[in-house]
Enzyme design. Sequence first.
Site, PDB file in Angstrom:
ATOM      1  N   ASP A 296      50.741  79.009  69.538  1.00 49.00           N
ATOM      2  CA  ASP A 296      50.274  77.638  69.700  1.00 49.00           C
ATOM      3  C   ASP A 296      48.798  77.600  69.282  1.00 49.00           C
ATOM      4  O   ASP A 296      48.184  78.624  68.964  1.00 49.00           O
ATOM      5  CB  ASP A 296      50.502  77.137  71.132  1.00 49.00           C
ATOM      6  CG  ASP A 296      50.520  75.607  71.211  1.00 49.00           C
ATOM      7  OD1 ASP A 296      50.092  74.956  70.237  1.00 49.00           O
ATOM      8  OD2 ASP A 296      50.942  75.062  72.238  1.00 49.00           O
TER       9      ASP A 296
HETATM   10  C1  BGC Z   1      50.388  71.842  71.355  1.00 46.36           C
HETATM   11  C2  BGC Z   1      51.624  72.040  70.514  1.00 46.36           C
HETATM   12  C3  BGC Z   1      51.412  71.467  69.126  1.00 46.36           C
HETATM   13  C4  BGC Z   1      50.192  72.103  68.509  1.00 46.36           C
HETATM   14  C5  BGC Z   1      49.898  71.635  67.102  1.00 46.36           C
HETATM   15  C6  BGC Z   1      49.141  72.301  70.636  1.00 46.36           C
HETATM   16  O1  BGC Z   1      47.979  71.941  71.319  1.00 46.36           O
HETATM   17  O2  BGC Z   1      50.531  72.543  72.566  1.00 46.36           O
HETATM   18  O3  BGC Z   1      52.726  71.470  71.148  1.00 46.36           O
HETATM   19  O4  BGC Z   1      52.546  71.678  68.342  1.00 46.36           O
HETATM   20  O5  BGC Z   1      49.069  71.818  69.328  1.00 46.36           O
HETATM   21  O6  BGC Z   1      49.403  70.369  67.085  1.00 46.36           O
END
Ligand code: BGC
Length: 745
Positions: A296
């Site tokens: 993530d």
């Molecule tokens: C979130 C994810 C997301 C990623 C990309 C993160 O902060 O937890 O769910 O896909 O950002 O935007």
Amino acid sequence: MSLCALSISGFSQDNRAEALLKTMTLEEKVGQMAQITIDVIGKGPNPYSSFEPFEIDTVELRTAVKEYHVGSILNTSNNRALTLKRWNEVISEIQDVATKETRTKIPVIYGIDAIHGATYLAEATMFPQNIGLAATFNPDYARKMAEICAYETRASGIPWVLSPALDLGADPRFSRQQEGFGEDPYLVTVMGEQVIKGYEGDYNDINNPYHVISCPKHFLGYSTSLSGKDRTPAYIPEIILREYHLPPFRKAIEAGANTVMINSGIINGVSVHSSYDLITKLLKQELGFDGVVVSDWNDIENLHRRDRIAKDDKEAIKIAINAGIDMSMIPYDYKKFCNGLVELVNSGEVSMQRIDEAVLRILKLKIKTGLLENPVTSQADYSKVGSDEFGQYAYYAAAESITLLKNKDNILPLKKDSKILVVGPNADNMRTLNGSWTYSWQGEKTDEFAGRFNTIREALKNTFSNVDFIAGVSYNMEGKYYEENKDKFDKAVAASKRADVVILCLGENTYSEKPGDLNDLTLSDMQLELATAIADNAKKVILVLNEGRPRIIRKIEPEMDAIIQIYLPGNYGGDALADILVGKVNPSGKLPYNYPSYPNSLVNYYHKPAEEQIAAEGVYNYESDYNPQYEFGFGLSYTTFEYSNMKVSRENEKILVSVDVKNTGKVGGKEVVQLYSSDLFASMTPDMKRLRRFSKINLKPQEKKTVTFELMITDLAFINADGKSIVEAGDFELGIGTEKVLLTL
Ligand code: BGC
């Protein structure tokens, strides 16, 4: 040696990836494992934002893609949706450099958050958020949302969506409740599978230009931290992880999902991004996941900076890659990641074998997606983006999600000429109807893009002949500012006396992730005060709840004549609500979670018997009774359904359960037939009940249907203290509606 990736087609996909891998330098391999956010290559003062309108900085692009071999890019620029045309131009520009100017000619794989539709596409069709899709109890809508989202995402030239969120919505405080399918593992599993099939197709043919790669997230146990706040420590025993959190992911992998994103959080003191046990042993080995594991946002760096389990960024990279992460969503400082990882391989701290394994997974994905042949799609092939046809499905999904929680004296449906006053901070904007991940991360830019759709106020005006509107309060009035604007509040209260009925639209403003963290699950003071004042003055009040998670309404609930939960219904939510209020649509949504009454009683419907111990009569009131405001699976209709004649039979490992359902009212309606099982006695204290099957049926007035469910004995299993799934002999109660039958195994 110069090698064109295209020249080695003809091998099987796996051979082709292996052959390509063999030609690559360490630096090229490491680059494939790097994912950056688009602002890094945008013209602008820093990597965090770009000038408007967005333009690619050709020097930055070449540094990333040519010099550092970066293999993946994500996100939109400046947290703002782009048009279809602009997306196509941007993706083409990136792919031109990757496929024409690099030695390997491997295209970039672009990933994007597409949460309830193509989030960052200006023309997108926005469905209800997943929590609303769950409330439809109709998996066809989960599938449709994903199919349309896939189409519109591919139309943008993007082959990979960073969804669905399969996090168990067991804690209503969590700021991402709306992104999941509610608290029940089975409901999440069924809906999640349909979303994956909708994205990737029945056969996971992700090279089909109308399909995209899915990315179930966030593996595993993301949604139930101790504090209820995002990315704070969770303490989840393995038995709970396996019983409730794992099934949706297991099914997602069986359904062929091609990528998985890891949980940003910390479980039992272990940062999940550092967990070899969860990533390599459980996900890759036990579940057999052979696709790409992506981190993530910034979560490798977080091992050093946030969690302090690595003394520096380089050690953080080592821990995460050795734990099994294949691609790092860096997203900014890619040079540090790429250089660091190269050094780690050269010093032997990360093996070349681990790198090869990761890169092979990434290359196979790119090949399978057809990127090597078609790095971009052609906009001309996608005439249906944002079409009325797509919009119709989003409308139907919204209409089936809306859940009627109270309807005193059948006040609903309303007459067309009722004198209506619409009040509340959620009544007149598209932002709150959609929630976060709508044309922007926190949803704050929605009204810029969704002007052509109807707010609740607009939809009611189109439907009823006598509609007035006074907001009364707004979200920017919360806190001190609210005191200074008391006159607006008073105006709404005064007007409420003159209406036949007030439609009071309350709930939440938009949020996701950390910005959605909450100190108090109760509906805000400002709104509670408004509700009480309106209820004291109005003849009738209909409370419309427009919220991503169930905010506590216990104190105002008795004053309301009707209560309707609309969740975050998307761009057609206003229209769907108006059609329900006027009786054109009969509500059929059911709650996908327990709606709590008290902030200290956040208990799921499948709680243990010990949660229901009521103090012995005449002793003390321990306040430990089970007391949701409304229970999971609950939702009223404008008609009534009668259940009878439930039968259970068993053939070896198979159990057949049937029941008759009759529409005993005067209007047609849809009913969600829900089959629960209760293990009466077990070697571990059993859940009170568990949803095992459901089916949504449509019944005309007085029509009767027999619904039959097929269960396997293993559907009655639970995870025992050794972490094993077992079925124990004994008595089980199977229940559907008012019917119950005992089954002895
Ligand atoms: C979130 C994810 C997301 C990623 C990309 C993160 O902060 O937890 O769910 O896909 O950002 O935007």
